[in-house]
Motif scaffolding. Structure first.
Motif, PDB file in Angstrom:
ATOM      1  N   LEU A  75       8.195  12.544   4.811  1.00 41.94           N
ATOM      2  CA  LEU A  75       9.580  11.539   4.816  1.00 41.94           C
ATOM      3  C   LEU A  75       9.497  10.323   4.040  1.00 41.94           C
ATOM      4  O   LEU A  75      10.557  10.052   3.214  1.00 41.94           O
ATOM      5  N   LYS A  76       8.416   9.785   4.245  1.00 45.13           N
ATOM      6  CA  LYS A  76       8.281   8.463   3.290  1.00 45.13           C
ATOM      7  C   LYS A  76       8.142   8.894   1.860  1.00 45.13           C
ATOM      8  O   LYS A  76       8.672   7.981   1.008  1.00 45.13           O
ATOM      9  N   TRP A  77       7.479  10.067   1.469  1.00 42.27           N
ATOM     10  CA  TRP A  77       7.764  10.285  -0.046  1.00 42.27           C
ATOM     11  C   TRP A  77       9.160  10.452  -0.363  1.00 42.27           C
ATOM     12  O   TRP A  77       9.346   9.841  -1.585  1.00 42.27           O
ATOM     13  N   ALA A 106       3.893   7.770  -1.337  1.00 42.43           N
ATOM     14  CA  ALA A 106       5.021   7.215  -0.518  1.00 42.43           C
ATOM     15  C   ALA A 106       4.506   5.708  -0.433  1.00 42.43           C
ATOM     16  O   ALA A 106       3.487   5.350   0.040  1.00 42.43           O
ATOM     17  N   ALA A 107       5.366   4.834  -0.736  1.00 47.05           N
ATOM     18  CA  ALA A 107       5.142   3.497  -0.529  1.00 47.05           C
ATOM     19  C   ALA A 107       5.443   2.893   1.008  1.00 47.05           C
ATOM     20  O   ALA A 107       6.415   3.132   1.515  1.00 47.05           O
ATOM     21  N   ASN A 108       4.537   1.841   1.551  1.00 50.92           N
ATOM     22  CA  ASN A 108       4.472   1.611   2.893  1.00 50.92           C
ATOM     23  C   ASN A 108       5.679   0.228   2.628  1.00 50.92           C
ATOM     24  O   ASN A 108       5.853  -0.148   1.517  1.00 50.92           O
ATOM     25  N   GLU A 109       6.285   0.130   3.646  1.00 55.69           N
ATOM     26  CA  GLU A 109       7.444  -1.138   3.676  1.00 55.69           C
ATOM     27  C   GLU A 109       6.716  -2.105   4.618  1.00 55.69           C
ATOM     28  O   GLU A 109       5.566  -1.786   5.057  1.00 55.69           O
ATOM     29  N   GLU A 110       7.210  -3.410   4.505  1.00 54.98           N
ATOM     30  CA  GLU A 110       6.712  -4.444   5.022  1.00 54.98           C
ATOM     31  C   GLU A 110       6.174  -4.213   6.694  1.00 54.98           C
ATOM     32  O   GLU A 110       5.245  -4.414   7.030  1.00 54.98           O
ATOM     33  N   LYS A 111       7.074  -3.787   7.314  1.00 48.56           N
ATOM     34  CA  LYS A 111       7.229  -3.554   8.790  1.00 48.56           C
ATOM     35  C   LYS A 111       5.890  -2.441   9.020  1.00 48.56           C
ATOM     36  O   LYS A 111       4.966  -2.520   9.934  1.00 48.56           O
ATOM     37  N   HIS A 135       4.780  18.986  -9.082  1.00 43.43           N
ATOM     38  CA  HIS A 135       3.513  19.464  -8.478  1.00 43.43           C
ATOM     39  C   HIS A 135       3.556  18.745  -7.132  1.00 43.43           C
ATOM     40  O   HIS A 135       2.778  19.474  -6.174  1.00 43.43           O
ATOM     41  N   MET A 136       4.389  17.657  -6.766  1.00 43.45           N
ATOM     42  CA  MET A 136       4.258  17.098  -5.317  1.00 43.45           C
ATOM     43  C   MET A 136       4.874  18.123  -4.376  1.00 43.45           C
ATOM     44  O   MET A 136       4.452  18.453  -3.478  1.00 43.45           O
ATOM     45  N   CYS A 137       6.000  18.783  -4.747  1.00 47.17           N
ATOM     46  CA  CYS A 137       6.800  19.693  -3.977  1.00 47.17           C
ATOM     47  C   CYS A 137       6.053  20.704  -3.715  1.00 47.17           C
ATOM     48  O   CYS A 137       6.001  21.284  -2.667  1.00 47.17           O
ATOM     49  N   HIS A 138       5.027  21.416  -4.779  1.00 43.70           N
ATOM     50  CA  HIS A 138       4.483  22.386  -4.441  1.00 43.70           C
ATOM     51  C   HIS A 138       3.157  22.141  -3.412  1.00 43.70           C
ATOM     52  O   HIS A 138       2.897  23.107  -2.635  1.00 43.70           O
ATOM     53  N   GLY A 191       0.909  -1.328  -0.053  1.00 46.78           N
ATOM     54  CA  GLY A 191       0.053  -0.107  -0.094  1.00 46.78           C
ATOM     55  C   GLY A 191       0.701   1.272   0.101  1.00 46.78           C
ATOM     56  O   GLY A 191       2.027   1.226   0.226  1.00 46.78           O
ATOM     57  N   HIS A 192       0.182   2.411  -0.101  1.00 48.83           N
ATOM     58  CA  HIS A 192       0.852   3.777  -0.411  1.00 48.83           C
ATOM     59  C   HIS A 192      -0.078   4.781   0.316  1.00 48.83           C
ATOM     60  O   HIS A 192      -1.408   4.240   0.741  1.00 48.83           O
TER      61      HIS A 192
END
Lengths: 547, 163
Positions: free
Chosen positions: B145-147, A375-380, B36-39, A368-369
């Motif tokens: 952060l994840k992005w 942003a991609a989820n990781e396994e954990k 687009h995402m940064c904006h 999932g995202h």
């Protein structure tokens, strides 16, 4: 207004790019009015609190303001969904190719899950495919996903795939999700990719911002191979063209969006030098001397039936389980729905009857995202959710589309289809009846906008966006004021060209290079444009009516 | 109270990110998803900074303005976008993007840990409003952060080996 809209009890002609605000308001109403099946949600889903928190901010009045439809109509629509005894939800490109596509598609799933209406007669979601074969290409890995719904982030799945092909796992690119088409074109633009092989698709008409696409494909430093049944616009930009057979000229299976598998037999020989895609790929593999871990040829088979049998073994125990099917059984029964295995030897009509979903961490296709950023989820991350066979409810906030109308480009364009043509007309344009029914591009304009711009029905008009322009006949139609509709089928192959010579006709000259952060599908439904009249109506014959 | 200092640091992080996201967007205007995402993310950070404003006042903490005035940024932004288009066909842009994403990741990580500190302080000071602000903003920072991590993982193979 489409034929479907004419039949509707409630028609919500919302502003382009605002699907998510509307869907959040519908969920808001389900929750506020107690139309949620609490028992089902409790037992078979996770994530309700997170969804409730977000959609609480979307009362119908707020959505009405964003979407440009009356709040009362949104309430009425919510009542239809909220009080129905049975509920089938379906959507297609109007969702998948518009702003916040994945978040909106997920919100549609949420509606059925909140109402506990899935896995029962009359209760399901049809997330439709844009093309007849999109389902099977997805299942067998041809869309870039890993075959058999295997998860690229799951090392055991990659091991299984490697064993199936008898190769080292390191030769399977699994360090990131596949490189999607829009990114591939960006790498080609950068010069990082030097060979591009395009099979059975026509990006020189079907991708956004065509001037850019043509200039990428036309680069001297990029070697382009095009494999297709007809010489398309893309084929005209290729260094090498490989003529390919069509259905009826080769044997293989198709799978519908409802998981029904059909066998399509070869009826006639392909014309001229054309060969089936499978034969072309097999020949390529042989010339490249592709080998398995034991130094044997990687592909040990040569017929469509052998390829099917090889694939079906990989699907054993996966959601798309073909393991109990064979060409012989497909010939005998005519059609079989997956999963087809020892438990369901004749296939299975309905999924999720027991309220169990394919979300176990070891079984699922994706972790999932985040719907807003992709942003991609990781396994954990995924294991921490502990879905354990429960469906995952998710929501996201509405954000405005990236291109808004301005003084220079005051109108919003949406593109789409006519019932008479498929995609870029490479087939339907060669059928005289279909071609005559809708011979040329047109621009649908609301009566209000037409009046303001002094445009009459049938006038030649010019549409312009920041990326390009288009000319076509105006059709005064029942579209939302401020919005224009143009069908995207009309490229240049029948004029023997890769691009326009003078007046352009392809809707994607105008569209924006922008895509969904999760699905990566381009946004074709929101672009700012301006419209002007070029000359009054001539006696050009009129085309079809549907989109 | 030292909490003032932590809030001030967090405010600075969010302000810095607004500027940095806009700069990265314009510098990579031909990477359409990044642009687009940064904006969008710059707007998120700007909202975070605004929502911190009352707490800066409550604790008498120092506010941080954008490091460059808007007009200046809009002029420079145009130059950056033009530059991006001129250089867009060079393979070197891949490496520039990767290095910008890496710097963004580190800045967001700083903002993220600043949020954690402020939240801990807010709990100890029994400031429920500030703790609630954490609840409504931190998830966005976490997803930023994840992005950045996702984009770096996506871009690294092609840039470091393929390009």
């Amino acid at each position: 207004m489409t034929p479907v809209a004419r039949e509707a009890d409630v028609h919500l002609p919302i502003r382009n790019g605002t699907n998510l605000a509307l869907l959040n308001a519908l969920q808001h109403e389900l929750i506020a009015n107690g139309w949620v099946d609490r028992g089902f949600v409790e037992a078979h889903t996770i994530g309700f609190d997170g969804v409730a928190k977000i959609v609480a901010e979307y009362p119908p009045e707020r959505a009405a303001e964003i979407c440009g439809v009356p709040a009362e109509r949104i309430r009425e629509a919510a009542r239809v969904v909220g009080t129905a005894d049975r509920l089938v939800s379906t959507c297609l490109q109007g969702v998948y190719q518009s702003h916040q596509a994945t978040a909106s598609a997920v919100a549609i799933n949420d509606l059925n899950l909140l109402r506990g209406m899935i896995g029962k007669p009359g209760c399901t979601v049809f997330q439709m495919n844009g093309q007849p074969t999109a389902q099977n290409t997805r299942e067998c890995g041809a869309n870039g996903d890993i075959a058999a719904f295997l998860n690229w982030q799951n090392p055991e799945h990659i091991q299984r795939l490697a064993r199936h092909w008898n190769v080292d796992p390191s030769v399977i690119p699994h360090w990131f999700r596949h490189t999607h088409a829009m990114q591939i074109f960006r790498y080609c633009e950068q010069g990082a990719i030097k060979l591009l092989w395009i099979s059975g698709t026509n990006p020189a008409v079907s991708l956004p911002e065509l001037r850019r696409i043509r200039s990428i494909l036309g680069q001297e430093r990029l070697f382009v191979v095009v494999q297709d049944a007809f010489l398309s616009e893309t084929g005209r930009l290729a260094d090498v063209v490989l003529p390919a057979a069509l259905w009826g000229e080769k044997t293989g299976t198709f799978t519908n969006a409802d998981r029904t598998v059909h066998l399509s037999e070869k009826a006639v020989e392909p014309p001229g030098q054309a060969r089936s895609d499978l034969d072309i790929w097999l020949e390529f593999a042989r010339m490249m001397e592709l080998r398995d871990a034991d130094g044997q040829p990687l592909l040990k088979w040569s017929s469509p039936e052998e390829a099917f049998d090889h694939f079906k073994r990989l699907t054993d125990g996966r959601p798309c389980d073909y393991s109990g099917m064979s060409y012989q059984r497909l010939r005998g029964r005519g059609q079989i729905q997956w999963p087809c295995n020892a438990d369901h030897p004749d296939g299975k009509e309905r999924l999720y009857e027991d309220g169990r979903f394919n979300t176990d961490p070891g079984y699922c296709e994706e972790y999932g995202h985040d719907l807003t950023t992709g942003a991609a989820n990781e396994e954990k991350d995924y294991r921490a959710l502990n879905p354990a066979g429960r469906a995952i409810l998710k929501a996201a906030h509405y954000s405005p589309p990236h291109e808004q109308p301005t003084d220079d480009y005051p109108l919003l364009l949406t593109t789409g289809r006519s019932v008479f043509h498929f995609h870029t007309r490479t087939k339907t344009g060669r059928s005289p009846q279909l071609q005559q029914a809708a011979p040329e591009v047109w621009v649908e304009v609301s009566p209000e906008d037409a009046k303001q711009l002094a445009i009459g029905d049938g006038d030649l008009v010019r549409l312009q966006s920041r990326r390009g322009s288009l000319q076509g006949r105006a059709r005064i139609a029942d579209v939302r004021p401020g919005v224009l509709f143009v069908p995207f089928h009309y490229g240049y192959w029948d004029r023997g060209r890769a691009g326009p010579d003078g007046g352009a006709t392809a809707a994607n000259e105008l569209t924006i290079t922008d895509w969904d952060p999760v699905s990566k599908q381009p946004y074709f439904k929101v672009a700012a444009v301006r419209l002007a009249r070029l000359e009054p109506a001539g006696d050009t014959p009129e085309g079809g009516e549907a989109r | 109270m030292k909490l003032a200092r932590a809030i001030s640091q967090l405010h600075r992080s969010e302000r810095d990110l607004v500027g940095e996201y806009r700069r990265v967007a314009d510098r990579h205007a031909v990477e359409h998803d990044v642009y687009h995402m940064c904006h969008l993310l710059a707007a998120q950070c700007s909202t975070h900074a605004e929502r911190l404003q009352p707490f800066l006042e409550r604790y008498g903490a120092q506010a941080h303005e954008l490091d460059a005035p808007e007009l200046w940024e809009s002029v420079v932004g145009t130059v950056r976008r033009t530059n991006a288009k001129l250089l867009g066909r060079s393979p070197a842009t891949g490496l520039l993007l990767l290095s910008d994403l890496r710097r963004l990741y580190l800045l967001v990580a700083e903002a993220e840990i600043n949020w954690r500190m402020v939240r801990q302080g807010a709990m100890a000071a029994r400031d429920t409003e500030l703790a609630e602000l954490f609840e409504s903003c931190h998830e966005e920072t976490w997803n930023q952060l994840k992005w950045a991590k996702t984009k770096i993982k996506e871009a690294s193979p092609q840039t470091l080996v393929g390009g």
